[in-house]
Write a protein that holds these residues in place. Structure first.
Motif, PDB file in Angstrom:
ATOM      1  N   ALA A 198      87.499 -61.295  75.111  1.00 32.92           N
ATOM      2  CA  ALA A 198      88.901 -61.396  75.537  1.00 32.92           C
ATOM      3  C   ALA A 198      89.257 -62.873  75.658  1.00 32.92           C
ATOM      4  CB  ALA A 198      89.116 -60.691  76.868  1.00 32.92           C
ATOM      5  N   LEU A 199      90.474 -63.226  75.280  1.00 34.69           N
ATOM      6  CA  LEU A 199      90.972 -64.593  75.416  1.00 34.69           C
ATOM      7  C   LEU A 199      92.039 -64.598  76.501  1.00 34.69           C
ATOM      8  CD1 LEU A 199      90.894 -67.513  74.174  1.00 34.69           C
ATOM      9  CD2 LEU A 199      92.897 -66.816  72.828  1.00 34.69           C
ATOM     10  N   HIS A 200      91.899 -65.535  77.447  1.00 38.39           N
ATOM     11  CA  HIS A 200      92.822 -65.601  78.579  1.00 38.39           C
ATOM     12  C   HIS A 200      93.455 -66.978  78.665  1.00 38.39           C
ATOM     13  CE1 HIS A 200      91.446 -61.817  80.542  1.00 38.39           C
ATOM     14  NE2 HIS A 200      90.294 -62.127  79.974  1.00 38.39           N
ATOM     15  N   ALA A 201      94.667 -67.009  79.191  1.00 37.13           N
ATOM     16  CA  ALA A 201      95.307 -68.268  79.564  1.00 37.13           C
ATOM     17  C   ALA A 201      94.692 -68.754  80.873  1.00 37.13           C
ATOM     18  CB  ALA A 201      96.812 -68.062  79.706  1.00 37.13           C
ATOM     19  N   VAL A 202      95.050 -69.966  81.287  1.00 41.82           N
ATOM     20  CA  VAL A 202      94.434 -70.543  82.488  1.00 41.82           C
ATOM     21  C   VAL A 202      94.810 -69.784  83.753  1.00 41.82           C
ATOM     22  CG1 VAL A 202      94.172 -72.853  81.536  1.00 41.82           C
ATOM     23  CG2 VAL A 202      96.314 -72.233  82.650  1.00 41.82           C
ATOM     24  N   ASP A 203      95.902 -69.035  83.719  1.00 41.79           N
ATOM     25  CA  ASP A 203      96.275 -68.243  84.893  1.00 41.79           C
ATOM     26  C   ASP A 203      95.666 -66.845  84.866  1.00 41.79           C
ATOM     27  OD1 ASP A 203      97.710 -67.037  82.889  1.00 41.79           O
ATOM     28  OD2 ASP A 203      99.684 -67.279  83.832  1.00 41.79           O
ATOM     29  N   GLY A 204      94.795 -66.586  83.870  1.00 45.83           N
ATOM     30  CA  GLY A 204      94.134 -65.293  83.761  1.00 45.83           C
ATOM     31  C   GLY A 204      94.854 -64.288  82.890  1.00 45.83           C
ATOM     32  N   THR A 205      96.033 -64.621  82.396  1.00 46.61           N
ATOM     33  CA  THR A 205      96.780 -63.701  81.537  1.00 46.61           C
ATOM     34  C   THR A 205      96.003 -63.391  80.260  1.00 46.61           C
ATOM     35  OG1 THR A 205      98.875 -64.571  82.358  1.00 46.61           O
ATOM     36  CG2 THR A 205      98.930 -63.353  80.275  1.00 46.61           C
ATOM     37  N   LEU A 206      95.891 -62.110  79.929  1.00 43.50           N
ATOM     38  CA  LEU A 206      95.199 -61.707  78.709  1.00 43.50           C
ATOM     39  C   LEU A 206      96.056 -62.042  77.493  1.00 43.50           C
ATOM     40  CD1 LEU A 206      92.810 -60.188  77.352  1.00 43.50           C
ATOM     41  CD2 LEU A 206      94.159 -58.092  77.610  1.00 43.50           C
ATOM     42  N   LEU A 207      95.460 -62.771  76.533  1.00 40.92           N
ATOM     43  CA  LEU A 207      96.175 -63.186  75.333  1.00 40.92           C
ATOM     44  C   LEU A 207      95.752 -62.407  74.099  1.00 40.92           C
ATOM     45  CD1 LEU A 207      96.024 -67.072  75.828  1.00 40.92           C
ATOM     46  CD2 LEU A 207      97.901 -65.522  76.438  1.00 40.92           C
ATOM     47  N   ALA A 208      94.465 -62.034  74.017  1.00 43.20           N
ATOM     48  CA  ALA A 208      93.974 -61.334  72.833  1.00 43.20           C
ATOM     49  C   ALA A 208      92.627 -60.708  73.153  1.00 43.20           C
ATOM     50  CB  ALA A 208      93.846 -62.293  71.652  1.00 43.20           C
ATOM     51  N   LYS A 209      92.231 -59.723  72.318  1.00 39.52           N
ATOM     52  CA  LYS A 209      90.951 -59.057  72.479  1.00 39.52           C
ATOM     53  C   LYS A 209      90.160 -59.108  71.167  1.00 39.52           C
ATOM     54  CE  LYS A 209      92.027 -55.635  76.090  1.00 39.52           C
ATOM     55  NZ  LYS A 209      91.986 -54.180  76.432  1.00 39.52           N
ATOM     56  N   SER A 210      88.868 -58.868  71.304  1.00 38.39           N
ATOM     57  CA  SER A 210      87.956 -58.711  70.170  1.00 38.39           C
ATOM     58  C   SER A 210      88.068 -59.876  69.191  1.00 38.39           C
ATOM     59  CB  SER A 210      88.194 -57.363  69.489  1.00 38.39           C
ATOM     60  OG  SER A 210      87.982 -56.319  70.426  1.00 38.39           O
ATOM     61  N   ASP A 211      88.168 -59.572  67.893  1.00 40.85           N
ATOM     62  CA  ASP A 211      88.153 -60.641  66.893  1.00 40.85           C
ATOM     63  C   ASP A 211      89.376 -61.539  67.014  1.00 40.85           C
ATOM     64  OD1 ASP A 211      86.381 -61.521  64.657  1.00 40.85           O
ATOM     65  OD2 ASP A 211      88.273 -61.457  63.558  1.00 40.85           O
ATOM     66  N   ASP A 212      90.505 -61.005  67.457  1.00 40.49           N
ATOM     67  CA  ASP A 212      91.684 -61.838  67.671  1.00 40.49           C
ATOM     68  C   ASP A 212      91.419 -62.873  68.767  1.00 40.49           C
ATOM     69  OD1 ASP A 212      93.091 -60.478  65.738  1.00 40.49           O
ATOM     70  OD2 ASP A 212      94.081 -59.124  67.163  1.00 40.49           O
ATOM     71  N   ALA A 213      90.665 -62.474  69.787  1.00 40.26           N
ATOM     72  CA  ALA A 213      90.294 -63.419  70.844  1.00 40.26           C
ATOM     73  C   ALA A 213      89.417 -64.533  70.289  1.00 40.26           C
ATOM     74  CB  ALA A 213      89.564 -62.676  71.967  1.00 40.26           C
ATOM     75  N   LEU A 214      88.461 -64.164  69.451  1.00 40.95           N
ATOM     76  CA  LEU A 214      87.586 -65.153  68.821  1.00 40.95           C
ATOM     77  C   LEU A 214      88.409 -66.132  67.989  1.00 40.95           C
ATOM     78  CD1 LEU A 214      84.756 -66.202  68.084  1.00 40.95           C
ATOM     79  CD2 LEU A 214      84.703 -64.480  66.259  1.00 40.95           C
ATOM     80  N   GLN A 215      89.329 -65.611  67.185  1.00 37.71           N
ATOM     81  CA  GLN A 215      90.166 -66.474  66.349  1.00 37.71           C
ATOM     82  C   GLN A 215      91.019 -67.405  67.205  1.00 37.71           C
ATOM     83  OE1 GLN A 215      89.920 -66.871  63.139  1.00 37.71           O
ATOM     84  NE2 GLN A 215      88.340 -65.292  63.030  1.00 37.71           N
ATOM     85  N   GLY A 216      91.497 -66.904  68.328  1.00 40.68           N
ATOM     86  CA  GLY A 216      92.283 -67.749  69.226  1.00 40.68           C
ATOM     87  C   GLY A 216      91.462 -68.894  69.789  1.00 40.68           C
ATOM     88  N   GLY A 217      90.211 -68.606  70.160  1.00 41.37           N
ATOM     89  CA  GLY A 217      89.328 -69.654  70.659  1.00 41.37           C
ATOM     90  C   GLY A 217      89.024 -70.684  69.589  1.00 41.37           C
ATOM     91  N   ILE A 218      88.821 -70.220  68.358  1.00 42.85           N
ATOM     92  CA  ILE A 218      88.530 -71.125  67.244  1.00 42.85           C
ATOM     93  C   ILE A 218      89.718 -72.059  66.996  1.00 42.85           C
ATOM     94  CG2 ILE A 218      88.218 -71.183  64.732  1.00 42.85           C
ATOM     95  CD1 ILE A 218      86.567 -68.544  65.096  1.00 42.85           C
ATOM     96  N   GLU A 219      90.922 -71.514  66.973  1.00 37.49           N
ATOM     97  CA  GLU A 219      92.113 -72.327  66.742  1.00 37.49           C
ATOM     98  C   GLU A 219      92.307 -73.354  67.860  1.00 37.49           C
ATOM     99  OE1 GLU A 219      93.973 -72.583  64.037  1.00 37.49           O
ATOM    100  OE2 GLU A 219      92.482 -71.196  63.191  1.00 37.49           O
ATOM    101  N   ALA A 220      92.044 -72.942  69.083  1.00 34.01           N
ATOM    102  CA  ALA A 220      92.187 -73.871  70.209  1.00 34.01           C
ATOM    103  C   ALA A 220      91.238 -75.056  70.062  1.00 34.01           C
ATOM    104  CB  ALA A 220      91.927 -73.135  71.524  1.00 34.01           C
ATOM    105  N   LEU A 221      90.001 -74.805  69.670  1.00 31.76           N
ATOM    106  CA  LEU A 221      89.034 -75.881  69.487  1.00 31.76           C
ATOM    107  C   LEU A 221      89.429 -76.783  68.319  1.00 31.76           C
ATOM    108  CD1 LEU A 221      85.760 -73.854  70.148  1.00 31.76           C
ATOM    109  CD2 LEU A 221      86.631 -75.744  71.536  1.00 31.76           C
ATOM    110  N   ARG A 222      89.946 -76.193  67.274  1.00 29.06           N
ATOM    111  CA  ARG A 222      90.411 -77.009  66.143  1.00 29.06           C
ATOM    112  C   ARG A 222      91.558 -77.941  66.557  1.00 29.06           C
ATOM    113  NH1 ARG A 222      90.502 -72.095  61.755  1.00 29.06           N
ATOM    114  NH2 ARG A 222      88.375 -72.362  60.942  1.00 29.06           N
ATOM    115  N   GLU A 223      92.358 -77.505  67.510  1.00 28.68           N
ATOM    116  CA  GLU A 223      93.500 -78.287  67.966  1.00 28.68           C
ATOM    117  C   GLU A 223      93.131 -79.311  69.036  1.00 28.68           C
ATOM    118  OE1 GLU A 223      96.172 -75.314  69.320  1.00 28.68           O
ATOM    119  OE2 GLU A 223      96.555 -74.499  67.310  1.00 28.68           O
ATOM    120  N   GLY A 224      91.830 -79.416  69.372  1.00 30.91           N
ATOM    121  CA  GLY A 224      91.398 -80.372  70.381  1.00 30.91           C
ATOM    122  C   GLY A 224      91.537 -79.882  71.800  1.00 30.91           C
TER     123      GLY A 224
END
Length: 770
Positions: A198-224
């Motif tokens: 699961a991908l969460h915002a800093v306030d704990g809000t759920l942003l994505a699950k499963s592979d979408d969560a992984l992709q969100g984490g990857i994009e965040a790291l690419r963006e610094g």
């Protein structure tokens, strides 16, 4: 009449084996099953609280072959330590089974550390045809969580955090299949039945699950961005290791101005592009522990890391993939990432989602989490190859709990370790179990984590102590905890514990000459020790020599400011004449500060005496203008080591002077420091002087060893994290005919104190009861 299938074979035997060691969570029962079936034997194997019990029945020759193969073919991380055999009457039983576990007795089986992803699981995760393709929690009998998810022994799925995930039919079929490497693999799971991302915002809000969560984490790291990742034993803070601005942001938020960050890469080949890698260092990186390994950074790296990843440091701490989740991240990113502990500096690692949101929300930009509970947080282990051996500097994920044999452990006890680099140990049934690194107990959060660790370790191993061991310092948090536990307390001198930790690791009884060099520890005369020579034999120990004491102006402040320590050293050298001289450390203070320091030094006000080798390193760092203020423990000493490693020549310094001081000997370092300071003022290269200082220290150790004439010499304490000092001392001692022992599996720093405390408390108990 008895059925033919149950008729006893004429030469049949039936034996029971009780096996102890690392035999749970390592595929040992499936190994026994396949071995017994291969030899045509009947019987069963099951986990018990103490290890594994099995019975085999069949022809005598087949049983003997089975026994020989049991010892010969067992593979790490499985380890047979004890094997008791009992003959029983044959029953004519047919077939071999893995039976339900027994938990009647008090737990004493080894609890295995967490294991990094194996190559077979990695292949499945990246195979589009496999049902576990891109599944971040793929594990098998050879890898995955163990200690971090166990609730109680013996190690079965129902007693772990995996009990929350019922296996689907396909996973259950693998679990039941003797031909599968997931045969009785308690962490077995797949995308249909196992943990999910699961991908969460800093306030704990759920942003994505499963592979979408992984992709969100990857994009965040690419963006610094900074991503808090829930890993195997707790949270890690991740950021692009090439991005200087992003790394600076992480330093600012984490309140870690200079201490090096660890870096994760996707393979040994990628590690070799960043750092020099010997075959032994490669093996250490690729081991099932997947530790952080300190390596010499390449100056000619084609794709260099951001300079603020390890500022002013010629080494870099690298680690490879720990889990399939890390593998998927690194495969998508294609560049190295900072992978540092999910905490603020000095605090324990966060492991629970809510805890992470509360403690890391002002550090991370996103949280990439999962729903498999981490029951026991465990940080990354740190190793360094010293004198040709991988040496543990932090015993944690992949290495702890660490089991060491100690025949003196006949009664259960708890050893609480020290104040810095806290880790506790249990003594029980002929062994000492060192728990994982916790942290520095100056913070309330770390003290809470320490309390949980005490409860966890006692519960997992069912230890009701006959005694509690702690450091002799009366004001340590661990000392107060010991007093409140309601058991007899053994207060173990700090530097004696350092020596005994090494003695325990190498099964030494004595006599030994122990060289215990560290920052500071409470001395038996009320001063701060740290440059000690102790003789130890059985329950007898004596301080035979030490470095000449000097004052630390400002006490704790001097530990943070090497320039203050240098003033104390120079005052011991020059007395009141110090203030008329132009030494480098004095220039770092204002006139008002110099007046205050002068009063402290001359009157001994807030300026405790110390014999510390670690503080002498600090003073030399200041005199050579390598470090005047330190932002983390050991920074100044590291600067001296790094300078010495870069030396073009070794500047000769006066030989050690050993003088009687009552019933002990004192090593007078003043001629050496005087010559070093004069040479520095005359323009001699700081690196050459740092090398000369290291050689002087090694020569000092050899001189004392020759003086005492004890053939076994133990090197212990945090100063022996220094590879150059350790290697010089070992080489010269061995050339002089001494046998040298040092900490290898047990950390040489305060992370190993609990082992020595447990060893000493057991010896005292044995002496009383014997």
């Amino acid at each position: 009449m008895e059925p033919a299938a149950c008729l006893a074979v004429p030469d049949a035997q039936r034996i029971r084996l009780d096996v102890t060691g690392a035999v749970q969570g390592v595929g040992f029962r499936p190994f026994v099953y396949r071995l017994a079936v291969d030899e045509g034997l009947a019987g069963y194997v099951r986990n018990t609280a103490a290890g594994v019990t099995l019975e085999v029945e069949g022809p005598d020759s087949a049983i003997e072959r089975f026994l020989a193969r049991l010892r010969r073919e067992v593979r790490p991380p499985a380890l047979i330590e004890g094997l008791s055999r009992k003959s029983l009457e044959p029953t004519g039983r047919q077939g071999f089974t893995i039976s339900s576990s027994s938990s009647d007795a008090a737990p004493s089986a080894h609890i295995l550390p967490d294991l990094a992803m194996c190559e077979d699981c990695r292949a499945e995760v990246f195979d589009p045809a496999d049902r576990r393709y891109r599944y971040p929690f793929t594990t098998c009998m050879h890898c995955g969580p163990r200690y971090s998810i166990i609730e109680t022994a013996p190690y079965d799925r129902a007693r772990t955090a995996m009990r929350h995930f019922a296996m689907c039919p396909a996973c259950q079929a693998e679990y039941d299949d003797p031909a599968s490497r997931r045969f009785h693999a308690e962490t077995n799971a797949c995308p249909d039945c196992g943990p999910q991302l699961a991908l969460h915002a800093v306030d704990g809000t759920l942003l994505a699950k499963s592979d979408d969560a992984l992709q969100g984490g990857i994009e965040a790291l690419r963006e610094g961005r900074i991503v808090a990742l829930k890993g195997l034993g707790g949270f890690q803070l991740l950021v692009d290791a090439r991005n200087e601005e992003a790394v600076a942001r992480l330093r600012e938020r984490k309140h870690r101005p200079a201490k090096p960050f660890a870096v994760m890469v996707g393979s040994s080949a990628e590690a070799e592009a960043i750092a020099h890698l010997s075959p032994l260092e490669r093996d250490t990186l690729e081991s099932a522990a997947a530790p952080i390994v300190l390596l010499q950074a390449r100056k000619d790296a084609v794709r260099p890391l951001a300079p603020n990843v390890a500022p002013g440091n010629p080494n870099i701490g690298l680690l490879l993939l720990i889990t399939p989740l890390h593998g998927l991240l690194m495969d998508a990113l294609g560049f190295p990432i900072v992978a540092t502990s999910g905490n603020r500096s000095g605090e324990p690692i966060a492991a629970d989602d809510d805890e992470a949101f509360a403690r890391l929300a002002d550090i991370a930009d996103f949280f990439l989490t999962h729903d498999r509970p981490i029951l026991h947080p465990v940080d990354d282990s740190v190793l360094r190859v010293i004198a040709g051996q991988p040496t543990v500097l932090r015993c944690a994920r992949g290495l702890a709990p660490l089991v060491l044999p100690d025949p003196k452990q006949t009664q259960p006890l708890v050893a609480l370790g020290g104040h810095m680099k806290s880790a506790l140990a249990l003594g029980r049934s002929g062994q000492i179990v060192l728990g994982p690194h916790i942290g520095d107990l100056a913070h309330s959060e770390t003290r809470e984590a320490f309390a949980r660790s005490v409860t966890t370790m006692r519960s997992l191993y069912a230890v009701e102590p006959a005694a509690v061991a702690c450091d002799a310092h009366p004001d340590y948090h661990t000392s107060r905890v010991a007093d409140g536990m309601g058991h007899p307390v053994s207060r173990v001198p700090h530097h004696l514990a350092h020596v005994l930790a090494v003695m325990t690791e190498h099964a030494l009884t004595g006599p030994v000459l122990g060289v215990a060099w560290d920052g500071t520890g409470c001395g038996e005369d009320g001063t701060l020790w740290g440059g000690e020579f102790l003789t130890v034999d059985g329950t007898a120990h004596r301080r035979v020599a030490h470095l000449l004491p000097f004052r630390l102006p400002g006490g704790e402040a001097a530990i943070r400011e090497p320039r203050r320590t240098a003033v104390g050293v120079l005052h011991a050298l020059h007395g009141d004449a110090l203030w008329d001289r132009g030494h480098t450390p004095l220039a770092a203070f204002s006139a008002e500060e110099r007046g205050m320091l002068r009063a402290m030094s001359e009157r001994g006000l807030n300026a405790p005496l110390t014999s510390s080798a670690g503080r002498l390193f600090d003073a030399v760092a200041s005199l050579l203008n390598l470090c005047q203020r330190a932002s983390f423990d050991g920074e100044a000493a590291m600067a001296v080591e790094f300078a010495a490693q870069a030396a073009r020549t070794v500047h000769a310094l006066p030989r050690p002077v050993i003088v009687p001081e009552g019933d002990v000997m004192a090593i007078d370092w003043r001629p050496m420091v005087s010559a070093l300071a004069d040479a520095a003022f005359a323009g001699v290269e700081a690196a050459d002087l740092a090398a000369g200082f290291h050689h002087w220290l090694a020569e000092t150790i050899v001189a004392l060893a020759r003086h005492e004439g004890i053939s076994q010499v133990v090197l212990s304490g945090g100063c022996f994290q220094n590879a150059l000092l350790t290697e010089l001392a070992m080489t010269r001692l061995q050339e002089a005919g001494f046998r040298v022992y040092r900490a290898i599996r047990v950390p040489p720093n305060d992370g190993g104190l609990a082992v020595g405390q447990a060893a000493w408390a057991a010896r005292l108990l044995d002496k009383v009861t014997g």
